[in-house]
Design a protein around this motif. Sequence first.
Motif, PDB file in Angstrom:
ATOM      1  N   THR A  44       3.604-105.634  40.004  1.00 60.04           N
ATOM      2  CA  THR A  44       3.284-104.743  38.828  1.00 60.04           C
ATOM      3  C   THR A  44       4.366-104.492  37.929  1.00 60.04           C
ATOM      4  O   THR A  44       4.404-104.114  36.646  1.00 60.04           O
ATOM      5  N   GLU A  45       5.732-104.620  38.385  1.00 59.13           N
ATOM      6  CA  GLU A  45       6.886-104.291  37.765  1.00 59.13           C
ATOM      7  C   GLU A  45       7.944-105.345  37.937  1.00 59.13           C
ATOM      8  O   GLU A  45       8.140-106.015  38.867  1.00 59.13           O
ATOM      9  N   ILE A  46       8.666-105.566  36.886  1.00 59.71           N
ATOM     10  CA  ILE A  46       9.702-106.544  36.870  1.00 59.71           C
ATOM     11  C   ILE A  46      10.651-106.399  37.975  1.00 59.71           C
ATOM     12  O   ILE A  46      11.062-107.524  38.663  1.00 59.71           O
ATOM     13  N   TYR A  47      10.999-105.221  38.403  1.00 65.21           N
ATOM     14  CA  TYR A  47      12.073-104.918  39.306  1.00 65.21           C
ATOM     15  C   TYR A  47      11.494-105.417  40.808  1.00 65.21           C
ATOM     16  O   TYR A  47      12.258-105.620  41.959  1.00 65.21           O
ATOM     17  N   GLN A  54      12.964-113.203  38.760  1.00 66.88           N
ATOM     18  CA  GLN A  54      13.622-112.324  37.568  1.00 66.88           C
ATOM     19  C   GLN A  54      14.423-113.588  36.523  1.00 66.88           C
ATOM     20  O   GLN A  54      14.067-113.198  35.249  1.00 66.88           O
ATOM     21  N   ASN A  55      15.187-114.269  37.033  1.00 66.51           N
ATOM     22  CA  ASN A  55      15.744-114.991  36.069  1.00 66.51           C
ATOM     23  C   ASN A  55      14.961-116.358  35.609  1.00 66.51           C
ATOM     24  O   ASN A  55      15.247-116.518  34.270  1.00 66.51           O
ATOM     25  N   LEU A  57      11.788-115.682  35.000  1.00 71.10           N
ATOM     26  CA  LEU A  57      11.325-114.954  34.034  1.00 71.10           C
ATOM     27  C   LEU A  57      11.692-114.615  32.724  1.00 71.10           C
ATOM     28  O   LEU A  57      11.233-115.165  31.505  1.00 71.10           O
ATOM     29  N   ILE A  58      12.937-114.329  32.475  1.00 68.68           N
ATOM     30  CA  ILE A  58      13.829-114.172  31.263  1.00 68.68           C
ATOM     31  C   ILE A  58      13.923-115.407  30.597  1.00 68.68           C
ATOM     32  O   ILE A  58      14.043-115.480  29.485  1.00 68.68           O
ATOM     33  N   ILE A  61      10.586-116.188  29.249  1.00 63.77           N
ATOM     34  CA  ILE A  61      10.373-115.228  27.837  1.00 63.77           C
ATOM     35  C   ILE A  61      11.357-115.758  26.745  1.00 63.77           C
ATOM     36  O   ILE A  61      10.823-115.794  25.397  1.00 63.77           O
ATOM     37  N   SER A  62      12.593-116.390  27.079  1.00 62.63           N
ATOM     38  CA  SER A  62      13.435-116.740  26.072  1.00 62.63           C
ATOM     39  C   SER A  62      12.811-117.836  25.438  1.00 62.63           C
ATOM     40  O   SER A  62      12.799-118.082  24.311  1.00 62.63           O
ATOM     41  N   VAL A  79       8.765-108.176  22.405  1.00 63.24           N
ATOM     42  CA  VAL A  79       8.556-108.561  23.852  1.00 63.24           C
ATOM     43  C   VAL A  79       8.205-107.203  24.600  1.00 63.24           C
ATOM     44  O   VAL A  79       8.918-106.442  24.430  1.00 63.24           O
ATOM     45  N   ALA A  80       7.130-107.377  25.264  1.00 57.00           N
ATOM     46  CA  ALA A  80       6.781-105.948  25.992  1.00 57.00           C
ATOM     47  C   ALA A  80       5.931-106.084  27.184  1.00 57.00           C
ATOM     48  O   ALA A  80       5.069-107.103  27.374  1.00 57.00           O
ATOM     49  N   ALA A  81       6.411-105.659  28.632  1.00 58.82           N
ATOM     50  CA  ALA A  81       5.771-105.733  29.721  1.00 58.82           C
ATOM     51  C   ALA A  81       5.267-104.175  29.755  1.00 58.82           C
ATOM     52  O   ALA A  81       6.047-103.327  30.318  1.00 58.82           O
ATOM     53  N   PHE A  82       3.946-104.019  29.460  1.00 56.01           N
ATOM     54  CA  PHE A  82       3.451-102.541  29.613  1.00 56.01           C
ATOM     55  C   PHE A  82       2.462-102.367  30.743  1.00 56.01           C
ATOM     56  O   PHE A  82       2.836-101.691  31.874  1.00 56.01           O
TER      57      PHE A  82
ATOM     58  N   TYR B  47      16.506-114.384  23.286  1.00 57.58           N
ATOM     59  CA  TYR B  47      17.007-115.881  23.565  1.00 57.58           C
ATOM     60  C   TYR B  47      18.118-116.345  22.825  1.00 57.58           C
ATOM     61  O   TYR B  47      18.479-117.208  23.159  1.00 57.58           O
ATOM     62  N   ASN B  55      20.603-113.234  32.407  1.00 58.61           N
ATOM     63  CA  ASN B  55      20.314-112.908  33.880  1.00 58.61           C
ATOM     64  C   ASN B  55      20.732-111.472  33.956  1.00 58.61           C
ATOM     65  O   ASN B  55      20.091-110.568  34.752  1.00 58.61           O
ATOM     66  N   ILE B  58      18.343-108.817  32.714  1.00 55.70           N
ATOM     67  CA  ILE B  58      17.001-108.498  33.543  1.00 55.70           C
ATOM     68  C   ILE B  58      17.285-107.903  34.828  1.00 55.70           C
ATOM     69  O   ILE B  58      16.603-106.983  35.341  1.00 55.70           O
ATOM     70  N   SER B  62      15.744-104.250  35.464  1.00 54.94           N
ATOM     71  CA  SER B  62      15.156-103.935  36.855  1.00 54.94           C
ATOM     72  C   SER B  62      15.937-102.956  37.549  1.00 54.94           C
ATOM     73  O   SER B  62      15.162-101.857  37.936  1.00 54.94           O
ATOM     74  N   ASN B  78       7.056 -98.918  31.188  1.00 56.81           N
ATOM     75  CA  ASN B  78       6.912 -99.793  30.113  1.00 56.81           C
ATOM     76  C   ASN B  78       8.372-100.337  29.864  1.00 56.81           C
ATOM     77  O   ASN B  78       9.113 -99.512  29.416  1.00 56.81           O
ATOM     78  N   VAL B  79       8.423-101.508  29.486  1.00 55.54           N
ATOM     79  CA  VAL B  79       9.621-102.208  28.860  1.00 55.54           C
ATOM     80  C   VAL B  79       9.142-103.028  27.691  1.00 55.54           C
ATOM     81  O   VAL B  79       8.211-103.747  27.613  1.00 55.54           O
ATOM     82  N   ALA B  80      10.260-102.730  26.796  1.00 61.84           N
ATOM     83  CA  ALA B  80       9.959-103.402  25.450  1.00 61.84           C
ATOM     84  C   ALA B  80      11.054-103.726  24.632  1.00 61.84           C
ATOM     85  O   ALA B  80      11.867-102.824  24.633  1.00 61.84           O
ATOM     86  N   ALA B  81      11.308-104.826  24.070  1.00 60.07           N
ATOM     87  CA  ALA B  81      12.152-105.290  23.008  1.00 60.07           C
ATOM     88  C   ALA B  81      11.473-105.607  21.823  1.00 60.07           C
ATOM     89  O   ALA B  81      10.858-106.601  21.596  1.00 60.07           O
TER      90      ALA B  81
END
Lengths: 134, 134
Positions: A44-47, A54-55, A57-58, A61-62, A79-82, B47, B55, B58, B62, B78-81
């Motif tokens: 549920t959370e990136i961490y 994680q690497n 994922l980014i 995303i990129s 970009v959002a992870a809610f 990006y 890396n 993120i 985290s 909640n994470v957002a850019a």
Amino acid sequence: MFSIDERLEKGKFFITNLPLCRVFLQDDSRFPWLVLVPCLPDVTEIYQLETKAQNALIEEISLISKVLQHYTKSDKINVAAFGNVVSQLHIHIVARFKTDLAWPDPVIGLKGAVLYGAEQRDKMIGDLKRLLVF
Amino acid sequence: MFSIDERLEKGKFFITNLPLCRVFLQDDSRFPWLVLVPCLPDVTEIYQLETKAQNALIEEISLISKVLQHYTKSDKINVAAFGNVVSQLHIHIVARFKTDLAWPDPVIGLKGAVLYGAEQRDKMIGDLKRLLVF
């Protein structure tokens, strides 16, 4: 075992699978909007992801952000992870324009989706599928 | 040369520097809310960062998310850019509660910030500074 919350799949069209994430098109033609879902169970959370994920994922995303910005010629990528409604980790990537109806406010959670017509949707899915080569 | 857009620093308090990002507390006591600014010049999109910086970003997202969630015992992070108002890359990390006034909607862009009192603010900055050990 990994599965996607059915509420996440609702109102979305499958585009492609990347090494970590499944990529969907949000069915709202007001904003070019993709959603990434990491194919890992119970996150549920990136961490909560391990460093390698994680690497990845980014990196994805990129890739998506770059492709979407070039494809749409947008002014900005959001970009959002809610996950306040559906907690399964998913990332919204939205192409924003200074001329769009919500600028500069966020669009996640905005009511009144205008669904794609079949032709516009199929073209967009086909184009993005070709561009999202990992 | 790296500098922070002065509009980004407005309404925020400096907490600490991580290897990549400067970390701020958003001056809105309605939501525990941190903002990360990567200390690299001329970056508006994730990006545009090189792989190593992606890396690091993120990893820091985290760390901040985990610390903030444990510190506040929040229901969701909640994470957002976004960057629709100030384009310099910055990441919002907000602790959300099912009982908060905006749940489940996003809070970025929400008007009506309730500023911290000095005591509450200094305690929060001090606590987070101690917890955000890289």
